[in-house]
Design a protein around this motif. Structure first.
Motif, short mmCIF file in Angstrom:
data_model
loop_
_atom_site.label_atom_id
_atom_site.label_comp_id
_atom_site.label_asym_id
_atom_site.label_seq_id
_atom_site.Cartn_x
_atom_site.Cartn_y
_atom_site.Cartn_z
N MET A 113 0.68 -1.21 -0.10
CA MET A 113 -0.01 0.29 -0.09
C MET A 113 0.81 1.41 -0.06
O MET A 113 0.51 2.34 -0.39
CB MET A 113 -1.08 0.00 1.14
CG MET A 113 -2.10 -1.00 1.02
SD MET A 113 -3.08 -0.95 2.65
CE MET A 113 -3.59 0.71 2.91
N GLU A 114 2.12 1.27 0.44
CA GLU A 114 2.96 2.37 0.37
C GLU A 114 3.17 3.08 -0.82
O GLU A 114 3.32 4.26 -0.83
CB GLU A 114 4.28 2.15 1.12
CG GLU A 114 4.37 1.78 2.75
CD GLU A 114 5.59 1.54 3.23
OE1 GLU A 114 6.38 1.36 2.45
OE2 GLU A 114 5.63 1.03 4.47
N GLU A 115 3.16 2.18 -2.05
CA GLU A 115 3.23 2.88 -3.21
C GLU A 115 1.97 3.11 -3.89
O GLU A 115 2.02 3.28 -5.13
CB GLU A 115 4.30 1.98 -3.98
CG GLU A 115 5.67 1.87 -3.46
CD GLU A 115 6.46 1.20 -4.35
OE1 GLU A 115 6.15 1.04 -5.62
OE2 GLU A 115 7.70 0.63 -3.87
N LEU A 116 0.97 2.92 -3.54
CA LEU A 116 -0.40 3.31 -4.36
C LEU A 116 -0.78 4.77 -4.12
O LEU A 116 -0.29 5.45 -3.14
CB LEU A 116 -1.40 2.63 -3.33
CG LEU A 116 -1.44 0.99 -3.37
CD1 LEU A 116 -2.44 0.26 -2.80
CD2 LEU A 116 -0.99 0.51 -4.60
N ASP A 117 -1.45 5.18 -5.03
CA ASP A 117 -1.93 6.75 -5.18
C ASP A 117 -3.22 6.75 -4.59
O ASP A 117 -4.25 6.15 -5.23
CB ASP A 117 -1.98 7.02 -6.44
CG ASP A 117 -2.22 8.68 -6.64
OD1 ASP A 117 -2.40 9.40 -5.63
OD2 ASP A 117 -2.21 9.07 -7.76
N PHE A 118 -3.39 7.38 -3.26
CA PHE A 118 -4.72 7.31 -2.85
C PHE A 118 -5.40 8.69 -3.07
O PHE A 118 -6.28 8.94 -2.36
CB PHE A 118 -4.63 7.19 -1.16
CG PHE A 118 -4.14 5.87 -0.77
CD1 PHE A 118 -5.27 4.63 -0.64
CD2 PHE A 118 -3.04 5.35 -0.59
CE1 PHE A 118 -4.82 3.47 -0.29
CE2 PHE A 118 -2.61 4.26 -0.28
CZ PHE A 118 -3.60 3.06 -0.04
N SER A 119 -4.82 9.36 -4.03
CA SER A 119 -5.51 10.66 -4.30
C SER A 119 -7.06 10.79 -4.52
O SER A 119 -7.81 11.43 -4.08
CB SER A 119 -4.69 11.43 -5.41
OG SER A 119 -4.87 10.84 -6.58
N GLY A 120 -7.63 9.63 -5.23
CA GLY A 120 -9.00 9.47 -5.68
C GLY A 120 -9.70 9.28 -4.26
O GLY A 120 -10.74 9.65 -4.30
N LEU A 121 -9.15 8.63 -3.44
CA LEU A 121 -10.13 8.35 -2.22
C LEU A 121 -9.93 9.44 -1.48
O LEU A 121 -11.02 9.90 -0.90
CB LEU A 121 -9.10 7.01 -1.53
CG LEU A 121 -9.85 6.66 -0.06
CD1 LEU A 121 -11.33 6.22 -0.25
CD2 LEU A 121 -9.02 5.65 0.58
N LEU A 122 -8.86 10.07 -1.33
CA LEU A 122 -8.73 11.14 -0.32
C LEU A 122 -9.48 12.45 -0.88
O LEU A 122 -9.82 13.36 -0.21
CB LEU A 122 -7.27 11.69 -0.38
CG LEU A 122 -6.35 10.73 0.35
CD1 LEU A 122 -4.96 11.17 0.69
CD2 LEU A 122 -7.03 10.34 1.92
N ALA A 123 -9.86 12.57 -2.35
CA ALA A 123 -10.68 13.52 -2.94
C ALA A 123 -11.93 13.42 -2.47
O ALA A 123 -12.57 14.40 -2.39
CB ALA A 123 -10.51 13.48 -4.44
N ASN A 124 -12.38 12.26 -1.92
CA ASN A 124 -13.91 12.18 -1.51
C ASN A 124 -14.05 12.69 0.00
O ASN A 124 -15.04 12.24 0.76
CB ASN A 124 -14.48 10.85 -1.58
CG ASN A 124 -14.53 10.35 -2.94
OD1 ASN A 124 -14.73 11.44 -3.82
ND2 ASN A 124 -14.55 9.05 -3.41
N CYS A 125 -12.77 12.90 0.73
CA CYS A 125 -12.70 13.65 2.02
C CYS A 125 -12.91 14.75 2.30
O CYS A 125 -12.13 15.58 1.47
CB CYS A 125 -11.46 12.78 2.78
SG CYS A 125 -11.41 11.02 2.70
N SER A 126 -13.47 15.37 3.17
CA SER A 126 -13.94 16.61 3.38
C SER A 126 -13.17 17.18 4.61
O SER A 126 -12.56 16.58 5.67
CB SER A 126 -15.28 17.26 3.56
OG SER A 126 -15.42 18.42 3.95
N ASP A 127 -12.49 18.50 4.49
CA ASP A 127 -11.68 18.98 5.50
C ASP A 127 -12.57 19.92 6.53
O ASP A 127 -11.98 20.48 7.46
CB ASP A 127 -10.55 19.94 5.04
CG ASP A 127 -11.00 21.06 4.21
OD1 ASP A 127 -12.31 20.93 3.75
OD2 ASP A 127 -10.41 22.26 3.87
#
Length: 242
Positions: free
Chosen positions: A56-70
């Motif tokens: 998992m360390e080399e996976l790109d999680f940008s798509g998942l994190l884009a669904n998270c709100s700050d």
């Protein structure tokens, strides 16, 4: 105009900080031992959970994190939630209630969550709102490619699982050969149909291009054509009698 640019830069800064927070929080060297009052527990060195986290360390999680709100409460780390769900699938566990229980009792799950105890509502919200179909498909693609790079899978073979069931039979029980051949023909036709549906599904979703998966074909047995001819003759003979 200057104020608008200032607001835009602040928003980007907040999102970047949120993403970095999730990455650093999950992938930093965590506590691998849990100390209790009278004894110490630790995971085996070859536990699959370590392989999972390494991949998992080399996976790109940008798509998942884009669904998270700050805004508001950030909730549980989405990368951690994905790791828990994936590890549960690796162990053949699908039920959310069972995953919740393991997060409280199983050492590997506790290691992944760092002692946090997500409840069923948190998992349902994660699956329904954050781990969408597109995000899951992209992460699965990255995950399979990473496993292939590590030499853990090849993506060149297809296996159809089966189950053996004990029957109430003994050496004195017999079945007419014609009946066996009649049903064998139907079984072979069903296998052919399943392979055709599988290949059509591969083409429709372009998995052959994404994952380099070729079309699957039914195994070839020497003399199968002769067997099919005999089966068809027996089937026709049985049909004519009826």
């Amino acid at each position: 105009m200057a104020n608008d640019n200032h607001l835009f830069s602040v928003t980007c800064y907040n999102v970047t900080m949120l993403n970095n927070k999730y990455y650093n929080e999950f992938f930093e060297l965590g506590q691998q031992k849990i100390n209790f009052s009278f004894f110490e527990l630790c995971l085996p060195d070859d536990d699959p959970v370590y392989t999972l986290k390494k991949v998992m360390e080399e996976l790109d999680f940008s798509g998942l994190l884009a669904n998270c709100s700050d805004k508001g409460r950030t909730g549980y780390n989405p990368i951690m939630m994905y790791a828990v769900v994936t590890y549960a699938n690796m162990r053949g566990i699908r039920a959310v209630d069972r995953i919740v229980e393991l997060c409280e009792r199983d050492l590997a799950f506790i290691w992944l969550t760092k002692g946090q105890k997500p409840k069923r509502d948190a998992f349902y919200e994660f699956k329904n709102k954050r781990l969408t179909a597109d995000v899951l498909d992209e992460l699965n693609y990255q995950f399979l490619r990473r496993l292939q790079k590590e030499g853990l899978i090849t993506l060149k073979s297809l296996f159809i699982d089966g189950t053996k069931i004990e029957a109430n039979a003994n050496r004195y029980t017999f079945v007419w050969r014609g009946t066996i051949n009649y049903h064998l023909a139907g079984l072979l036709d069903m296998i052919d149909s399943l392979y055709q549906k599988y290949n059509a599904w591969i083409d429709e979703n372009e998995y052959g291009i994404k994952y380099d998966i070729p079309h699957a074909h039914m195994f070839v047995i020497e003399g199968m054509d002769k067997v099919r001819d005999v089966i068809e003759k027996n089937r026709k003979r049985k049909t004519d009698k009826t």
